[in-house]
Design a protein around this motif. Structure first.
Motif, PDB file in Angstrom:
ATOM      1  N   CYS A  86      30.497  46.346  82.869  1.00  0.00           N
ATOM      2  CA  CYS A  86      32.036  46.575  83.325  1.00  0.00           C
ATOM      3  C   CYS A  86      32.070  46.279  84.788  1.00  0.00           C
ATOM      4  CB  CYS A  86      32.566  47.711  82.777  1.00  0.00           C
ATOM      5  SG  CYS A  86      32.935  47.738  81.075  1.00  0.00           S
ATOM      6  N   LEU A 144      27.126  45.497  75.311  1.00  0.00           N
ATOM      7  CA  LEU A 144      28.237  44.499  75.263  1.00  0.00           C
ATOM      8  C   LEU A 144      29.482  44.625  74.230  1.00  0.00           C
ATOM      9  CD1 LEU A 144      26.279  40.985  75.379  1.00  0.00           C
ATOM     10  CD2 LEU A 144      27.820  41.730  77.057  1.00  0.00           C
ATOM     11  N   ASP A 145      28.946  45.483  72.944  1.00  0.00           N
ATOM     12  CA  ASP A 145      30.187  45.639  72.004  1.00  0.00           C
ATOM     13  C   ASP A 145      30.803  46.875  72.834  1.00  0.00           C
ATOM     14  OD1 ASP A 145      31.381  45.924  69.386  1.00  0.00           O
ATOM     15  OD2 ASP A 145      30.134  47.473  69.325  1.00  0.00           O
ATOM     16  N   LEU A 191      35.794  44.849  84.363  1.00  0.00           N
ATOM     17  CA  LEU A 191      36.642  45.139  83.255  1.00  0.00           C
ATOM     18  C   LEU A 191      36.711  46.653  82.697  1.00  0.00           C
ATOM     19  CD1 LEU A 191      34.900  42.544  80.605  1.00  0.00           C
ATOM     20  CD2 LEU A 191      37.468  42.445  81.880  1.00  0.00           C
ATOM     21  N   SER A 232      35.439  33.611  83.369  1.00  0.00           N
ATOM     22  CA  SER A 232      35.679  34.632  82.553  1.00  0.00           C
ATOM     23  C   SER A 232      34.981  34.753  81.339  1.00  0.00           C
ATOM     24  CB  SER A 232      37.193  34.386  82.147  1.00  0.00           C
ATOM     25  OG  SER A 232      38.082  34.629  83.429  1.00  0.00           O
ATOM     26  N   GLN A 233      33.860  34.077  81.227  1.00  0.00           N
ATOM     27  CA  GLN A 233      32.913  34.212  80.003  1.00  0.00           C
ATOM     28  C   GLN A 233      31.215  34.351  80.958  1.00  0.00           C
ATOM     29  OE1 GLN A 233      33.146  30.912  77.561  1.00  0.00           O
ATOM     30  NE2 GLN A 233      34.376  29.866  79.002  1.00  0.00           N
ATOM     31  N   VAL A 254      31.583  47.134  75.740  1.00  0.00           N
ATOM     32  CA  VAL A 254      32.453  46.268  76.939  1.00  0.00           C
ATOM     33  C   VAL A 254      33.563  45.675  76.246  1.00  0.00           C
ATOM     34  CG1 VAL A 254      32.550  44.284  78.417  1.00  0.00           C
ATOM     35  CG2 VAL A 254      30.359  46.045  78.589  1.00  0.00           C
ATOM     36  N   ASP A 255      33.375  44.968  74.952  1.00  0.00           N
ATOM     37  CA  ASP A 255      34.659  44.466  74.202  1.00  0.00           C
ATOM     38  C   ASP A 255      35.447  45.513  74.029  1.00  0.00           C
ATOM     39  OD1 ASP A 255      33.501  42.029  74.519  1.00  0.00           O
ATOM     40  OD2 ASP A 255      32.363  42.042  72.576  1.00  0.00           O
ATOM     41  N   GLN A 256      35.018  46.751  73.254  1.00  0.00           N
ATOM     42  CA  GLN A 256      35.815  47.775  72.749  1.00  0.00           C
ATOM     43  C   GLN A 256      36.726  48.374  74.236  1.00  0.00           C
ATOM     44  OE1 GLN A 256      33.621  50.805  70.567  1.00  0.00           O
ATOM     45  NE2 GLN A 256      32.672  48.881  69.329  1.00  0.00           N
ATOM     46  N   ARG A 257      36.197  47.972  75.327  1.00  0.00           N
ATOM     47  CA  ARG A 257      36.993  48.753  76.480  1.00  0.00           C
ATOM     48  C   ARG A 257      36.682  50.204  76.539  1.00  0.00           C
ATOM     49  NH1 ARG A 257      37.257  43.723  77.986  1.00  0.00           N
ATOM     50  NH2 ARG A 257      39.215  42.774  78.549  1.00  0.00           N
ATOM     51  N   TYR A 269      31.068  35.255  85.695  1.00  0.00           N
ATOM     52  CA  TYR A 269      32.199  35.874  84.887  1.00  0.00           C
ATOM     53  C   TYR A 269      33.538  35.715  86.063  1.00  0.00           C
ATOM     54  CZ  TYR A 269      35.197  38.540  81.900  1.00  0.00           C
ATOM     55  OH  TYR A 269      36.159  38.680  80.808  1.00  0.00           O
ATOM     56  N   ALA A 272      26.478  49.264  79.752  1.00  0.00           N
ATOM     57  CA  ALA A 272      28.025  48.852  79.669  1.00  0.00           C
ATOM     58  C   ALA A 272      28.661  49.344  80.951  1.00  0.00           C
ATOM     59  CB  ALA A 272      28.591  49.781  78.608  1.00  0.00           C
TER      60      ALA A 272
END
Length: 140
Positions: free
Chosen positions: A112, A46-47, A117, A24-25, A49-52, A20, A108
């Motif tokens: 992060c 992961l969801d 993140l 960055s992926q 993480v995506d939602q911060r 990462y 998560a």
């Protein structure tokens, strides 16, 4: 990461951090490995993480905890240093039935941490003490 995780899980999280940082992926093969090692918690984590949904709280004394807003909106204070989350899934699936290595909230937090993140928030030592005692959130 955490000495409480099996070596394969720790290695996978290190690999996520390294890849990462460079790209960055997360490549598909690592996502598949994540699902294999952590089971259904992986997709949910992961969801988050995506939602911060992950915030790392730190105090001047050096204490750090992760707070994760779950899918239901409930705030969980996760302790990665001792590998613990107060959520019902952790108590049932991890502690009681040993079906999972960890819950989606701790995963998560680890993701992060590996990916850099998480939201960052500084709290006073008194606020951190209150959080650690389960008395209050960061705003009090």
């Amino acid at each position: 990461m955490s000495s409480f995780l099996p070596a394969v899980a720790e290695e996978l999280l290190r690999e996520i951090r390294n890849v990462y940082q460079e790209t960055s992926q997360i490549p598909d093969e690592i996502l598949l490995a994540l699902k294999f090692v952590f089971g259904p918690s992986a997709l949910h984590a992961l969801d988050l993480v995506d939602q911060r949904a992950v915030t790392v709280l730190s105090s001047p004394s050096g204490r750090r905890v992760y707070q994760v807003v779950g899918g239901s909106g409930h705030l969980y204070t996760c302790y990665t240093t001792c590998h613990y989350c107060p959520c019902p899934a952790f108590a049932f699936s991890v502690l009681r039935r040993s079906e999972s290595l960890l819950c989606k909230h701790i995963l998560a937090a680890y993701l992060c941490q590996a990916m850099g993140l998480s939201q960052q928030e500084t709290v006073t030592d008194q606020q951190m003490s209150n959080i650690l005692c389960g008395k209050a959130g960061p705003g009090t």
